[in-house]
Motif scaffolding. Sequence first.
Motif, PDB file in Angstrom:
ATOM      1  N   SER A 153       0.829  -1.208   0.000  1.00 53.85           N
ATOM      2  CA  SER A 153       0.000   0.000   0.000  1.00 53.85           C
ATOM      3  C   SER A 153       0.857   1.249   0.000  1.00 53.85           C
ATOM      4  CB  SER A 153      -0.906   0.019   1.239  1.00 53.85           C
ATOM      5  OG  SER A 153      -1.514   1.287   1.417  1.00 53.85           O
ATOM      6  N   ILE A 154       0.290   2.314  -0.549  1.00 51.35           N
ATOM      7  CA  ILE A 154       0.940   3.621  -0.500  1.00 51.35           C
ATOM      8  C   ILE A 154       1.236   4.038   0.939  1.00 51.35           C
ATOM      9  CG2 ILE A 154      -1.305   4.787  -0.541  1.00 51.35           C
ATOM     10  CD1 ILE A 154       0.014   7.144  -1.902  1.00 51.35           C
ATOM     11  N   CYS A 190       2.419  -1.496  -4.806  1.00 55.85           N
ATOM     12  CA  CYS A 190       2.079  -0.481  -3.821  1.00 55.85           C
ATOM     13  C   CYS A 190       0.812   0.218  -4.313  1.00 55.85           C
ATOM     14  CB  CYS A 190       3.248   0.502  -3.687  1.00 55.85           C
ATOM     15  SG  CYS A 190       2.987   1.793  -2.479  1.00 55.85           S
ATOM     16  N   GLY A 247      -2.570   2.537  -4.341  1.00 54.20           N
ATOM     17  CA  GLY A 247      -3.159   3.763  -3.817  1.00 54.20           C
ATOM     18  C   GLY A 247      -4.627   3.557  -3.490  1.00 54.20           C
ATOM     19  N   SER A 248      -5.411   4.601  -3.541  1.00 57.95           N
ATOM     20  CA  SER A 248      -6.846   4.498  -3.260  1.00 57.95           C
ATOM     21  C   SER A 248      -7.536   3.763  -4.400  1.00 57.95           C
ATOM     22  CB  SER A 248      -7.457   5.886  -3.104  1.00 57.95           C
ATOM     23  OG  SER A 248      -6.909   6.540  -1.984  1.00 57.95           O
ATOM     24  N   THR A 250      -5.415  13.597  -6.358  1.00 62.43           N
ATOM     25  CA  THR A 250      -4.705  12.546  -7.089  1.00 62.43           C
ATOM     26  C   THR A 250      -4.264  13.090  -8.445  1.00 62.43           C
ATOM     27  OG1 THR A 250      -6.132  10.886  -6.038  1.00 62.43           O
ATOM     28  CG2 THR A 250      -4.879  10.192  -7.978  1.00 62.43           C
ATOM     29  N   GLU A 287       4.462   0.886  -8.083  1.00 64.34           N
ATOM     30  CA  GLU A 287       3.491   1.818  -7.517  1.00 64.34           C
ATOM     31  C   GLU A 287       2.329   2.023  -8.494  1.00 64.34           C
ATOM     32  OE1 GLU A 287       5.766   5.286  -6.552  1.00 64.34           O
ATOM     33  OE2 GLU A 287       7.051   4.200  -5.143  1.00 64.34           O
ATOM     34  N   ASP A 327      -0.784   3.872  -8.100  1.00 66.15           N
ATOM     35  CA  ASP A 327      -1.415   4.768  -7.127  1.00 66.15           C
ATOM     36  C   ASP A 327      -1.897   6.092  -7.712  1.00 66.15           C
ATOM     37  OD1 ASP A 327       0.942   6.103  -7.601  1.00 66.15           O
ATOM     38  OD2 ASP A 327       1.848   5.615  -5.665  1.00 66.15           O
TER      39      ASP A 327
END
Length: 264
Positions: free
Chosen positions: A148-149, A189, A191-192, A215, A247, A249
């Motif tokens: 996760s971020i 990783c 993000g939302s 974002t 990533e 994200d």
Amino acid sequence: MILDRFRVTDRVAVVTGAGRGIGAATAVALAEAGADVVIASRTESQLNEVAARVAAAGRRAHVVAADLSDPAAAGALASAALDAFGRLDIVVNNVGGTYPRPFVESTTDFLEEAFRFNVATAHALTVAATPALLESGGSGGAVVNISSIMGRVQGRGFLAYGTAKAALSHYTRLAAVDLAPKVRVNAICVGSVLTSALELVAGNEEIRVKMENATPLQRIGSAEDVASAVLYLASPAGAYVTGKVLEVDGGLQAPNLELGLPDL
């Protein structure tokens, strides 16, 4: 053709937390790319719905309803794959999560629980799967961990969750060295992402707009965004990638959702 490198035809994957959200999307994506899948989570009815989507893609799903907060239950999925399909090539450690909690309420028990659910379960399954992954042909076995971020940025209320996800990211780097060259280990990783867990807040239009505006790509991610990245890392397309944290994200460099916790 280059698209052939994204195929995982006749390979077998285990996906944890596969009843909904990222796990469900990942299981279906792997099936659409040619894999049979062992899907596991707590809720059998959800898993059966995902299994139907896998069957519609022309592949087989083996359903395991289990409490995967128990590392032993997670580890047992390797044997379930071998019993059901006779091999295991791909492990997706997706199960995890921890509710936000203020710092002074983040007890050592809460921190240990977060570590067990997000890191120990992934380790248990990866260790149990290693003998089969070492025997995987082609581009070799692959492990993809869902981080996760919050494991790399700062945000109030996420001490336990962020610490556990940071540990999972570095676990990925260390395990990749241990298991090279026959097994690749990578992480995503995230993000939302608009899953059921986020719908509680993203269902509020004001909050959703704030999150989107914070974002760089101006939207909340989808489960399929993550599933596409999993497929890349698990397939021959990612055959020269190991020990990396990808990533996915939307370009975030800070949380796009603040909990509003006051100063102590």
